[in-house]
Write a protein that holds these residues in place. Structure first.
Motif, PDB file in Angstrom:
ATOM      1  N   SER A  10      74.581  63.973  27.770  1.00 41.83           N
ATOM      2  CA  SER A  10      75.907  64.564  27.612  1.00 41.83           C
ATOM      3  C   SER A  10      76.907  63.541  27.056  1.00 41.83           C
ATOM      4  O   SER A  10      77.871  63.910  26.385  1.00 41.83           O
ATOM      5  CB  SER A  10      76.395  65.182  28.923  1.00 41.83           C
ATOM      6  N   ARG A  11      76.667  62.230  27.303  1.00 36.33           N
ATOM      7  CA  ARG A  11      77.465  61.194  26.625  1.00 36.33           C
ATOM      8  C   ARG A  11      77.237  61.248  25.114  1.00 36.33           C
ATOM      9  O   ARG A  11      78.181  61.159  24.325  1.00 36.33           O
ATOM     10  CB  ARG A  11      77.095  59.802  27.144  1.00 36.33           C
ATOM     11  N   GLN A  20      69.965  72.862  39.770  1.00 34.74           N
ATOM     12  CA  GLN A  20      69.966  71.402  39.801  1.00 34.74           C
ATOM     13  C   GLN A  20      70.500  70.847  38.484  1.00 34.74           C
ATOM     14  O   GLN A  20      71.313  69.914  38.467  1.00 34.74           O
ATOM     15  CB  GLN A  20      68.559  70.869  40.049  1.00 34.74           C
ATOM     16  N   GLU A  21      70.055  71.399  37.359  1.00 37.92           N
ATOM     17  CA  GLU A  21      70.527  70.945  36.051  1.00 37.92           C
ATOM     18  C   GLU A  21      72.020  71.173  35.901  1.00 37.92           C
ATOM     19  O   GLU A  21      72.752  70.313  35.385  1.00 37.92           O
ATOM     20  CB  GLU A  21      69.774  71.670  34.941  1.00 37.92           C
ATOM     21  N   LEU A  22      72.486  72.331  36.344  1.00 32.72           N
ATOM     22  CA  LEU A  22      73.911  72.628  36.281  1.00 32.72           C
ATOM     23  C   LEU A  22      74.710  71.602  37.068  1.00 32.72           C
ATOM     24  O   LEU A  22      75.731  71.078  36.594  1.00 32.72           O
ATOM     25  CB  LEU A  22      74.175  74.029  36.819  1.00 32.72           C
ATOM     26  N   ALA A  23      74.247  71.266  38.266  1.00 30.24           N
ATOM     27  CA  ALA A  23      74.947  70.299  39.113  1.00 30.24           C
ATOM     28  C   ALA A  23      74.948  68.908  38.494  1.00 30.24           C
ATOM     29  O   ALA A  23      75.950  68.179  38.579  1.00 30.24           O
ATOM     30  CB  ALA A  23      74.298  70.260  40.496  1.00 30.24           C
ATOM     31  N   ALA A  61      78.286  66.709  37.573  1.00 30.95           N
ATOM     32  CA  ALA A  61      78.500  65.349  38.061  1.00 30.95           C
ATOM     33  C   ALA A  61      78.754  64.375  36.916  1.00 30.95           C
ATOM     34  O   ALA A  61      79.534  63.436  37.047  1.00 30.95           O
ATOM     35  CB  ALA A  61      77.288  64.889  38.875  1.00 30.95           C
ATOM     36  N   ALA A  62      78.099  64.590  35.782  1.00 30.53           N
ATOM     37  CA  ALA A  62      78.269  63.693  34.636  1.00 30.53           C
ATOM     38  C   ALA A  62      79.667  63.803  34.050  1.00 30.53           C
ATOM     39  O   ALA A  62      80.313  62.801  33.756  1.00 30.53           O
ATOM     40  CB  ALA A  62      77.211  63.998  33.575  1.00 30.53           C
ATOM     41  N   GLY A  63      80.151  65.027  33.830  1.00 27.14           N
ATOM     42  CA  GLY A  63      81.531  65.244  33.424  1.00 27.14           C
ATOM     43  C   GLY A  63      81.836  65.118  31.951  1.00 27.14           C
ATOM     44  O   GLY A  63      83.006  65.177  31.550  1.00 27.14           O
ATOM     45  N   HIS A  78      77.468  59.594  37.249  1.00 27.55           N
ATOM     46  CA  HIS A  78      76.352  58.774  37.703  1.00 27.55           C
ATOM     47  C   HIS A  78      75.097  59.094  36.906  1.00 27.55           C
ATOM     48  O   HIS A  78      74.957  60.195  36.361  1.00 27.55           O
ATOM     49  CB  HIS A  78      76.084  58.983  39.195  1.00 27.55           C
ATOM     50  N   ALA A  79      74.212  58.136  36.824  1.00 22.63           N
ATOM     51  CA  ALA A  79      72.974  58.335  36.067  1.00 22.63           C
ATOM     52  C   ALA A  79      71.998  59.197  36.846  1.00 22.63           C
ATOM     53  O   ALA A  79      72.084  59.296  38.054  1.00 22.63           O
ATOM     54  CB  ALA A  79      72.343  56.985  35.767  1.00 22.63           C
TER      55      ALA A  79
END
Length: 436
Positions: free
Chosen positions: A75-76, A104-107, A111-113, A435-436
Motif C-alpha cells: 500500500s506504500r 484479516q486482509e481488510l484489517a 492498520a497500514a493507513g 506496522h509491517a
C-alpha cells in the motif's frame, strides 16, 4: 501536520484551474480564490488534480508470502503511484476463500493507513477450480467482497464458472476471470509466434486467452450476470469483448500498463523482468489494446502488480516466476502510452484509473469526483518532467520492475488518502501507527 489543507491552483482532469479546501477527511470546497484560516497551503500550480487512483488487480502477498510483499509495503507502493484504493487478489496462504481471511486482509489495510485495501475473494476453495468457495459469507462479511477471482488459476471448468456467475448475481458481485486455457499453455514461456520460434521457447498462443473469453461472455449472457476479464492482452480478445458488448453482455475488461507499452521483442535478452502472465505480445496486439481502451471496449487500466523476491527473477528464464511490479510506474506508463500519443485525455485517465474500477468493484467511497462533500482521496500529478525510472522510485518489498532505466514522463507529487497525506512533494511519508 495540519488536517486542513488549501490546495491552490490545481488543474482538474477537465481542464479547469481550481483551489480545493480539504478538512476532516473530506473536500470542503472547490472553487477559485479560496482561503482557509490555519490551513497548510499546497502550491499545485502546474499540477493535475485527479481523484485517487483505484487499482482493481493487485497482489499484496500477505498472509503467507511476506518475502515478496506485505499489505503495508504494497500500500506504500500504491500511495507512491497515486493510488488510494487497491483490490487485493486472493492468492495468499491461506487463500482468501473464507470470510475470516478477507476480514484479516481488510484489517491489515486499515492498520497500514496508506490506501483502502479491498479484498477480492477466491471463486473456488483453494483456487483449485473444484468447488465454490464461501462466496456468500465473504460478501456479507465486514469486507463486503463483491469481486471474486481465482486470479492466476483460470476457472477452467465451464460448469463451475456458470455456477459462480449464478451465485454472485444474487448480491451484484462479479467474477474476474484470468483467461488462460490451462491445456493450451502447458509449459508455455512467452507469446507464441516468430520470436518464440527463434528463441526456442515454448509458445503461449493468443487463442488460449481468446477461447476462454469467448466461452465466458456466452455464459455471462446466458446467466445474466456480470463478468470481468482480467489483463486482456491480444487483438482477438479486444474483438471478442467488443462483439459481446454490442450484444448487450454485461462484461468489463482491463488492460495492464505493460501490455499498453511493452512487446515480446524484449524477451530476446532473456531478462526475466519481462516474464509475465499473460505474456508480452506482438506490437499489433499493443496497438489493438490501446485502441480498445480508447474506444471504450476495454474499461479500465489495472496494474496486476506482482512482486517477487530477487532470486525468483535472477535466474534462467524457464525457472523464473511470472510477474512485474507496477503500482509506482502505472500512471507514468499510461501517460506515455495513451495520453502523450493523443489517444486518451486526462479525464479519460480519471475514468479508466479511478471512476470505473471503483464502479466495477461496487465501492461507492472510491473514485468519487473532486467536489464538495466527497472523500478527500486525490492525487496531484506533474505530467511535465521526463526522467528515468529507477530503484529509488520503488517503495514495495520487491524490485522486479520492467521499467528500471527507462525514460518515463510525469511524477506523483502529492497523494491524500481520506484527507491524510501519504505522499508529500514526491516523498512517501511514514504513517503514524502503521506496522509491517
Amino acid at each position: 501536520m495540519s488536517e486542513t489543507f488549501l490546495i491552490r491552483g490545481a488543474r482538474t482532469a477537465g481542464g479547469d484551474t481550481v483551489d480545493l479546501v480539504v478538512a476532516g477527511g473530506v473536500i470542503e470546497a472547490v472553487g477559485a480564490g479560496l482561503s482557509r484560516a490555519g490551513a497548510t497551503v499546497i502550491d499545485a500550480a502546474g499540477l493535475l488534480a485527479l481523484p485517487g487512483l483505484v487499482d482493481l488487480h493487485v497482489h499484496l502477498r500477505e498472509p503467507g508470502y511476506e518475502a515478496s510483499e506485505t499489505v503495508l509495503t504494497g500500500s506504500r507502493a500504491a500511495a507512491a503511484g497515486g493510488f488510494t484504493t487497491v483490490f487485493a487478489m486472493p492468492n495468499t496462504q491461506p487463500v482468501a476463500d473464507t470470510a475470516g481471511v478477507v476480514e484479516q486482509e481488510l484489517a491489515l489495510g486499515e492498520a497500514a493507513g496508506y490506501a483502502h485495501v479491498q479484498p477480492i475473494g477466491a471463486v473456488t476453495v483453494g483456487q483449485k477450480g473444484e468447488r465454490l468457495a464461501e462466496l456468500g459469507a465473504m460478501a456479507s462479511s465486514r469486507a463486503r467482497v463483491r469481486v471474486f477471482s481465482d486470479d492466476g488459476s483460470c476457472v477452467a471448468d465451464p460448469l463451475i464458472m456458470r455456477r459462480a456467475l449464478e451465485y454472485v448475481k444474487a448480491f451484484d458481485g462479479v467474477v474476474a476471470q484470468h483467461a488462460q486455457d490451462p491445456r493450451l499453455t502447458e509449459g508455455a514461456q512467452m507469446n507464441e509466434g516468430r520470436v518464440s520460434a527463434e528463441l526456442g521457447l515454448a509458445g503461449w498462443p493468443a487463442v488460449a486467452e481468446e477461447s476462454i473469453i469467448a466461452r465466458d461472455v456466452l455464459l455471462a449472457e446466458h446467466v445474466g450476470s456480470r463478468l470481468h476479464v482480467c489483463h486482456l492482452s491480444t487483438a482477438g480478445s479486444v474483438d471478442i469483448v467488443r462483439w459481446a458488448k454490442k450484444r448487450g453482455v454485461d462484461v468489463t475488461a482491463e488492460v495492464t500498463p505493460h501490455h499498453l507499452l511493452l512487446t515480446e521483442e524484449l524477451v530476446r535478452g532473456y531478462d526475466a523482468r519481462y516474464k509475465v502472465n499473460p505474456p508480452l505480445r506482438r506490437d499489433e496486439d499493443v496497438q489493438a489494446v490501446r485502441e480498445g481502451l480508447a474506444d471504450g471496449t476495454i474499461d479500465i487500466v489495472a496494474t496486476d502488480h506482482a512482486p517477487h523476491p530477487a532470486e525468483t527473477k535472477s535466474c534462467e528464464w524457464p525457472a523464473a516466476a511470472h510477474g512485474m511490479v507496477g503500482l509506482e510506474s502505472a500512471l507514468r506508463v499510461v501517460q506515455q502510452a495513451v495520453v502523450d500519443t493523443g489517444m486518451l485525455t486526462w479525464d479519460d485517465v480519471a475514468r479508466v484509473m479511478s471512476r470505473t474500477p471503483a464502479r466495477i468493484g461496487r465501492l461507492a467511497t472510491a473514485g468519487t469526483p473532486l467536489e464538495a462533500g466527497a472523500p478527500a482521496s486525490l492525487t496531484l500529478y506533474d505530467p511535465a518532467p521526463v526522467r528515468a525510472f529507477t530503484a529509488d522510485d520503488l517503495h514495495g518489498r520487491s524490485g522486479n520492475s520492467p521499467y528500471l532505466g527507462r525514460e518515463l514522463p510525469g511524477q506523483v507529487r502529492w497523494t491524500l488518502y481520506r484527507g491524510v497525506p501519504t505522499v508529500w512533494d514526491a516523498a512517501v511519508l511514514d504513517i503514524p501507527g502503521a506496522h509491517a
